[in-house]
Design a protein around this motif. Sequence first.
Motif: not given
Length: 169
Positions: A156-161, A165-169
């Motif tokens: 997982x790269x920075x885009x996947x991370x 994380x957008x799911x929780x924002x």
Amino acid sequence: MGWTDERVDTLKRLWQDGLSASQIAKQLGGVTRNAVIGKVHRLGLSGRATPSKPARPAFKPPRAQRPAAQAPSQPRRIAEPVTAQASAPTPLPVRVIDEAPGSATVLTLGAHMCKWPIGDPSSDNFTFCGRRQTDGPYCGEHASVAYQPAQSRKRSGPNDLARSLRRYI
């Protein structure tokens, strides 16, 4: 019924005479075998003058004597080696194993046969694969189905991370 001094003296005398706890309980009356055993232990009367069971006689019938070993009059002969015959030995019949899948039943399933189930176990025509296997319980074809290689995870790269994380924002 309690333990009076008279009953305790009778217990001590009968115990020293070699009577069993059951026999003492019968003579005293009103007490059980376990009560007699408990009282004997509380009084510390573990040693006895004679054993409760009479010793068996150590009589054993005499054994029959073995006949004396006689020295052999002639030395024993060793069997002569078998000479090779001119014709080759006939080969043993080879048992042919049916390679068709679904040919083995519970009764015919051997140690080196594929144990992959074929069909519904509750039906009459339920069988096992039965093909020859070398390693494990299944033949090569069924082992490839049964044992799937572990899926490698994507790095997982920075885009996947950021996406996760957008799911929780």
